[in-house]
Design a protein around this motif. Sequence first.
Motif, PDB file in Angstrom:
ATOM      1  N   ALA A 161       0.783  -1.047  -0.064  1.00 21.10           N
ATOM      2  CA  ALA A 161       0.152   0.082  -0.102  1.00 21.10           C
ATOM      3  C   ALA A 161       1.030   1.162  -0.050  1.00 21.10           C
ATOM      4  O   ALA A 161       1.941   1.266   0.590  1.00 21.10           O
ATOM      5  CB  ALA A 161      -0.944  -0.064   1.145  1.00 21.10           C
ATOM      6  N   ARG A 162       0.500   2.387  -0.948  1.00 27.16           N
ATOM      7  CA  ARG A 162       1.282   3.359  -0.700  1.00 27.16           C
ATOM      8  C   ARG A 162       0.623   4.364  -0.202  1.00 27.16           C
ATOM      9  O   ARG A 162       1.121   5.629  -0.211  1.00 27.16           O
ATOM     10  CB  ARG A 162       1.709   3.748  -2.198  1.00 27.16           C
ATOM     11  N   THR A 163      -0.728   4.509   0.092  1.00 35.23           N
ATOM     12  CA  THR A 163      -1.417   5.678   0.441  1.00 35.23           C
ATOM     13  C   THR A 163      -2.468   5.014   1.668  1.00 35.23           C
ATOM     14  O   THR A 163      -2.384   3.837   1.688  1.00 35.23           O
ATOM     15  CB  THR A 163      -2.494   6.275  -0.458  1.00 35.23           C
ATOM     16  N   LEU A 168      -5.899   1.054   4.453  1.00 35.04           N
ATOM     17  CA  LEU A 168      -7.178   0.621   4.959  1.00 35.04           C
ATOM     18  C   LEU A 168      -7.750  -0.528   4.217  1.00 35.04           C
ATOM     19  O   LEU A 168      -8.515  -1.577   4.896  1.00 35.04           O
ATOM     20  CB  LEU A 168      -8.073   1.711   5.193  1.00 35.04           C
ATOM     21  N   ALA A 169      -7.710  -0.446   2.749  1.00 33.02           N
ATOM     22  CA  ALA A 169      -8.524  -1.530   2.116  1.00 33.02           C
ATOM     23  C   ALA A 169      -7.832  -2.744   2.389  1.00 33.02           C
ATOM     24  O   ALA A 169      -8.573  -3.698   2.359  1.00 33.02           O
ATOM     25  CB  ALA A 169      -8.580  -1.026   0.725  1.00 33.02           C
ATOM     26  N   LEU A 170      -6.483  -2.754   2.465  1.00 35.89           N
ATOM     27  CA  LEU A 170      -5.534  -4.059   2.726  1.00 35.89           C
ATOM     28  C   LEU A 170      -5.968  -4.448   4.065  1.00 35.89           C
ATOM     29  O   LEU A 170      -6.075  -5.866   3.966  1.00 35.89           O
ATOM     30  CB  LEU A 170      -4.238  -3.610   2.394  1.00 35.89           C
ATOM     31  N   ALA A 171      -6.094  -3.755   5.001  1.00 36.51           N
ATOM     32  CA  ALA A 171      -6.516  -4.188   6.427  1.00 36.51           C
ATOM     33  C   ALA A 171      -7.760  -4.792   6.273  1.00 36.51           C
ATOM     34  O   ALA A 171      -8.025  -5.876   7.023  1.00 36.51           O
ATOM     35  CB  ALA A 171      -6.332  -3.236   7.353  1.00 36.51           C
ATOM     36  N   LYS A 172      -8.708  -4.456   5.695  1.00 39.11           N
ATOM     37  CA  LYS A 172     -10.083  -4.758   5.774  1.00 39.11           C
ATOM     38  C   LYS A 172      -9.919  -6.273   5.073  1.00 39.11           C
ATOM     39  O   LYS A 172     -11.032  -6.861   5.367  1.00 39.11           O
ATOM     40  CB  LYS A 172     -11.205  -3.943   5.051  1.00 39.11           C
ATOM     41  N   ALA A 245       5.832   6.827   4.827  1.00 43.46           N
ATOM     42  CA  ALA A 245       4.958   7.684   5.402  1.00 43.46           C
ATOM     43  C   ALA A 245       3.603   7.897   4.778  1.00 43.46           C
ATOM     44  O   ALA A 245       3.830   8.260   3.519  1.00 43.46           O
ATOM     45  CB  ALA A 245       5.485   8.838   5.788  1.00 43.46           C
ATOM     46  N   VAL A 246       2.387   7.543   5.295  1.00 42.06           N
ATOM     47  CA  VAL A 246       1.189   7.656   4.414  1.00 42.06           C
ATOM     48  C   VAL A 246       0.325   8.622   4.975  1.00 42.06           C
ATOM     49  O   VAL A 246      -0.601   9.234   4.345  1.00 42.06           O
ATOM     50  CB  VAL A 246       0.530   6.186   4.399  1.00 42.06           C
ATOM     51  N   ALA A 247       0.594   9.134   6.265  1.00 42.37           N
ATOM     52  CA  ALA A 247      -0.478  10.073   6.816  1.00 42.37           C
ATOM     53  C   ALA A 247      -0.040  10.710   8.242  1.00 42.37           C
ATOM     54  O   ALA A 247       0.924  10.309   8.880  1.00 42.37           O
ATOM     55  CB  ALA A 247      -1.914   9.545   7.192  1.00 42.37           C
TER      56      ALA A 247
END
Length: 348
Positions: A161-163, A168-172, A245-247
């Motif tokens: 994941a880069r963003t 969050l989509a990956l974690a779900k 770093a994403v956020a």
Amino acid sequence: MAGNGPDKISRVVREEKHIRQRLARWVPYASCLALGIGSAAALPAATGTSDLYPSKPIRVIVGTSPSGGTDFVARIMGQKLADAFGPSVVIDNRPGATGLIGMEIVGRAAPDGYTLLILNVGHLMAGLLRDAGFDLTKELLPASLLASTPVMLVMHPSVAARTLPEFLALAKLQPGKINYASGGIGGVQHLATELLKREAGIDILHVPYKGTGPGLVDLLAGQVQITLTSVPSVLPYAKAGRLRAVAVSGKARLSSAPDVPTFAESGLPGVDVVIWYGLLTPLNTPRPIVDKLAGTLSQIAKSSEVQEKMVRDGADPIGGSPAEFAKYVKSEREKWLKVLREIGLQKN
């Protein structure tokens, strides 16, 4: 009893060797400490006024490992405090129990201004979360707010994941499969990530460490996948490409990391966490000494050198009076009690 002589001598030698090894790790303060100890007996004792203070080395307890945001702030402010006062300032890292070990050391120390504590908001939160048997708001005296920093979500480059939305989509898609590191149960990393989990509706696993530093070691090695922590702790690794770093929390992007969007920009305005760092003294420390510490630290926080160093690494120096800091600690206590109840972690 005579037969115990060699054993006793051996034990003393081992203890002395252990102490020398600990002193050697207090770089760059070890040499200053040695000079201070040698002359301490000849120095006048502290009085209830600030005219003779400080007259010997000051020991600053830091309840975290020698890395991370608290240590970063402590070493900058400690060195400048030594420059201003003359006697050396020794930074003594005492990690464990999410800062409670350090708090207890300072809480039991003589109230003379020579044993101080630098802590972060996570240590306050840890005391709220568990039955610590130690309430810093009752057993320590706030002296000055030192600095604050947003939190930054970083991940190992192996994470696909880069963003933040991609993560969050990956974690779900993989509930319970992604691990996050924290500096200990009840600390700011732990509770900020639990807040993220609630706001985003994801299930990731907590891996607590004895401080931010050990967790970062495993994150850099890919043993855990993410952490949410102070900007100064991780920004150098993000800039070097060792972490992604994403956020970042806060109302605006950081000038030191302009490419990293805020949580609000990424759709999670509820992840609004600020880590603050402050100086406290033992209860009953004479008010003139506390005021002298606060006034000197406020001047240090305003200096161009400190401003440049901290802002470059994602922190904001603050300063302030004991009364202002005490009021702020009280408001933060109420704020985090509410958050703990909302995320289901507050004990009854």
